[in-house]
Motif scaffolding. Sequence first.
Motif, mmCIF file in Angstrom:
data_model
loop_
_atom_site.group_PDB
_atom_site.id
_atom_site.type_symbol
_atom_site.label_atom_id
_atom_site.label_comp_id
_atom_site.label_asym_id
_atom_site.label_seq_id
_atom_site.Cartn_x
_atom_site.Cartn_y
_atom_site.Cartn_z
ATOM 1 N N ALA A 394 -2.983 4.775 4.992
ATOM 2 C CA ALA A 394 -2.822 4.183 5.366
ATOM 3 C C ALA A 394 -1.351 4.475 5.708
ATOM 4 N N LEU A 395 -1.260 5.867 5.305
ATOM 5 C CA LEU A 395 0.472 6.054 5.722
ATOM 6 C C LEU A 395 0.161 6.566 6.657
ATOM 7 N N SER A 396 -0.220 7.508 7.226
ATOM 8 C CA SER A 396 -0.777 7.967 8.257
ATOM 9 C C SER A 396 -1.487 7.025 9.687
ATOM 10 N N ARG A 397 -2.584 6.187 9.005
ATOM 11 C CA ARG A 397 -3.272 5.995 10.432
ATOM 12 C C ARG A 397 -3.851 4.252 8.993
ATOM 13 N N PRO A 398 -3.216 3.366 9.758
ATOM 14 C CA PRO A 398 -3.703 1.808 8.481
ATOM 15 C C PRO A 398 -4.715 1.580 9.184
ATOM 16 N N ASP A 399 -5.934 1.008 8.310
ATOM 17 C CA ASP A 399 -7.312 0.791 8.344
ATOM 18 C C ASP A 399 -6.525 -1.214 8.739
ATOM 19 N N ASP A 400 -7.514 -1.633 9.409
ATOM 20 C CA ASP A 400 -7.484 -3.272 9.625
ATOM 21 C C ASP A 400 -8.275 -3.537 8.730
ATOM 22 N N VAL A 401 -7.413 -4.424 7.688
ATOM 23 C CA VAL A 401 -7.917 -5.530 7.125
ATOM 24 C C VAL A 401 -8.415 -7.465 7.311
ATOM 25 N N ALA A 402 -8.873 -8.060 6.966
ATOM 26 C CA ALA A 402 -9.248 -8.779 6.995
ATOM 27 C C ALA A 402 -7.941 -9.923 6.492
ATOM 28 N N LEU A 403 -7.681 -11.018 7.007
ATOM 29 C CA LEU A 403 -6.537 -11.288 7.022
ATOM 30 C C LEU A 403 -7.473 -13.028 6.653
ATOM 31 N N GLY A 404 -6.683 -14.185 5.861
ATOM 32 C CA GLY A 404 -6.757 -15.597 6.098
ATOM 33 C C GLY A 404 -5.636 -16.341 4.718
ATOM 34 N N PRO A 405 -6.475 -17.030 4.943
ATOM 35 C CA PRO A 405 -5.341 -17.846 4.053
ATOM 36 C C PRO A 405 -5.426 -17.774 2.225
ATOM 37 N N VAL A 406 -4.474 -16.894 1.648
ATOM 38 C CA VAL A 406 -4.383 -16.379 -0.040
ATOM 39 C C VAL A 406 -3.726 -17.376 -0.477
ATOM 40 N N ASP A 407 -3.999 -17.784 -1.443
ATOM 41 C CA ASP A 407 -2.937 -18.609 -2.874
ATOM 42 C C ASP A 407 -2.690 -17.549 -3.519
ATOM 43 N N LEU A 408 -0.935 -17.174 -3.471
ATOM 44 C CA LEU A 408 0.037 -16.883 -3.624
ATOM 45 C C LEU A 408 0.277 -16.859 -5.404
ATOM 46 N N GLU A 432 7.245 -18.495 -10.935
ATOM 47 C CA GLU A 432 7.432 -19.735 -10.130
ATOM 48 C C GLU A 432 6.792 -19.693 -8.976
ATOM 49 N N CYS A 433 5.528 -19.731 -8.533
ATOM 50 C CA CYS A 433 5.555 -19.873 -7.288
ATOM 51 C C CYS A 433 4.636 -20.871 -7.229
ATOM 52 N N SER A 434 3.798 -21.850 -7.697
ATOM 53 C CA SER A 434 3.882 -23.272 -7.106
ATOM 54 C C SER A 434 4.061 -23.753 -6.023
ATOM 55 N N GLY A 435 3.557 -24.336 -5.830
ATOM 56 C CA GLY A 435 3.884 -25.593 -4.727
ATOM 57 C C GLY A 435 4.206 -25.157 -3.306
ATOM 58 N N VAL A 436 4.062 -23.720 -2.900
ATOM 59 C CA VAL A 436 4.164 -23.321 -2.320
ATOM 60 C C VAL A 436 2.986 -23.085 -0.787
ATOM 61 N N PRO A 437 3.258 -23.269 0.409
ATOM 62 C CA PRO A 437 1.675 -23.288 1.321
ATOM 63 C C PRO A 437 0.928 -21.814 1.197
ATOM 64 N N LEU A 438 -0.850 -21.792 1.330
ATOM 65 C CA LEU A 438 -1.030 -20.748 1.433
ATOM 66 C C LEU A 438 -1.268 -19.982 2.585
ATOM 67 N N VAL A 439 -1.175 -18.403 1.965
ATOM 68 C CA VAL A 439 -0.144 -17.418 3.297
ATOM 69 C C VAL A 439 -0.962 -16.509 3.611
ATOM 70 N N LYS A 440 -1.298 -16.077 5.303
ATOM 71 C CA LYS A 440 -1.432 -15.532 5.904
ATOM 72 C C LYS A 440 -1.668 -13.677 5.264
ATOM 73 N N LEU A 551 3.962 -14.760 6.101
ATOM 74 C CA LEU A 551 3.788 -15.542 7.106
ATOM 75 C C LEU A 551 2.900 -16.664 6.393
ATOM 76 N N VAL A 552 3.035 -17.944 6.711
ATOM 77 C CA VAL A 552 2.314 -19.317 6.940
ATOM 78 C C VAL A 552 1.227 -18.558 7.029
ATOM 79 N N ALA A 553 -0.668 -19.259 6.413
ATOM 80 C CA ALA A 553 -1.978 -19.930 7.021
ATOM 81 C C ALA A 553 -1.628 -20.686 7.729
ATOM 82 N N GLU A 554 -1.895 -20.556 9.352
ATOM 83 C CA GLU A 554 -1.950 -21.617 9.933
ATOM 84 C C GLU A 554 -2.908 -22.848 9.829
#
Length: 564
Positions: A394-408, A432-440, A551-554
């Motif tokens: 990935a340092l020279s050519r990053p691969d695509d990864v599946a993105l979605g809502p994630v519980d931080l 202290e990570c509770s109460g934040v929205p799901l992230v993309k 970014l916050v997940a849509e």
Amino acid sequence: MTIRAKVFLFALMAVVLVCLMGLHLFTGAHQSQLMREQVTTLQEQLDSYNRLHALAWPYLNQLAQARLTRADTSLVRSELAKRVELEMVRLEDSSSRQYRWEEDRTVEQERMEFQALSDALLAWATWAESRVRALPEGTSVGSTVEWLLYTRFEQSVGPLIEDLQRAEHGELQALRSRWDESVRFGQLLAMFFPLLCLMLVLVLAFAIVTPMQRSLKELSSVAERIGRGDFDIRTSATGLDELSMLAHAFDRMARELRDLLEEKQRLIKAEAETAEREALRYQSLLEKTVLARTVELAETNDRLKDSLYQLQAAQEQLLFADRLASVGRLAAGVGHEINNPLAYILSNLRYVQQELGDANGPPSEEARQEMLAALSEASEGAERVRLIVQDLKALSRPDDVALGPVDLAAVVRGSAKMARHELRDRANLVEECSGVPLVKANAARLGQVFLNLFINAAHAIEPGRAAENEIRVLARVSTPGKVTVEVRDTGSGISPEHLRRIFDPFFTTKPIGVGTGLGLSVCHQIITSLGGDIRVESEKGKGTSFFITLLVAEGSGTPEQSAA
């Protein structure tokens, strides 16, 4: 041409295109300002001509009023002369400004035209006053007389004013036509110039990126062949850029490894030939003394067999050591990165093995759930190892990864579990990570980021004082649509000269064999691929803080709302 030169060329081309566009905008604005001044000047002249033409009827009315009141009509004529002189001054002023853009006009020509108009207007005024004064005593100026006087004005002065107005109207119309043409040209240029710039930039970018991709693909193939023990390779690099230099280094490494392997094979062959000669010599001696020394011959045969077995084992060990050396050169860079999750995997597998070995019958439901949880965590650790190996590419050519809502919060907890063997003797981890929205994001890759940050923070703290130090993870909504995670430690901090380089690949301040310098570089690569940002603040002796913005997940709220 080097990669740096290509990048500089790309930047220079972009600057030149921007400068050309700015020059065109400046020229267009200057021309528009000049045309606006021309229109204003021509309009002022037309207004002056209209005011001069409108002086006739008021002057005649004033003469009639003076005749009726027996006042001095010369005063009325003097007032008209002043107004005419004022308009002439205005016309000359606007005409002097007009000379800046009309080279075919002269001052003398303009003054002659203005003087002729002024003389004709004043001559008519004098004549009209004399006619009014010549009327019989007691006779008023009637409408018939006024109409005759005005007709004379239209015959003597009117044509001059109309000719000047027609000339000014013609200039105004021509100026408006040039203005319209300039606007149309500007519109066409504004439409096609960005397209031309985009095409040039794309062509140059394609010319830079395509050779880089081809060289990187070839280097990856060469590395794989070297890893399989194939040293008879040669890259096709012919340039002088950094990738070509790296390809030449690969060629030299392959030649040196091939020479080393051939030297080892020659040594093994020489030893085998020596052993064979010794065996023949022993055999000749044995044949001569076979009857007298049967026992000694048997012992000698046993020694020969042992020697042959040792030679074969030595040959196998040399070949195996050579393969290990080849693999070690490629795997040395990732050994430290995969050590932590690998230890975590082994710990869970040992736990499951121990539980299954101690069980006399089917395990209880609670034990079964614990073993499933341990196997799940071991699988997660194995996934971490796989992603660590992929991140080198990935340092020279990053691969695509599946993105979605994630519980931080869940990702932070999972990374904390994997790093707890590093943290337990150095600092307390506060989440202290509770109460934040799901992230993309991608949960596995995001977990690798936090794992690297936790381990780096632990290594910045001396072991044995866990109660005095802490690593705090704080998540909050920083701006609309974004979540910022702060990872703060009370470690030794980073010196200013190293702070600006911590995200560079292979840069590390750790001793040789302890760190590879890939951890923070991989973190930066992952966060950037997720559309986020990572920055660092540190003071020597007072700890370090990493700030990760995601970014916050849509269409997602907090993890509790999503679960509901």
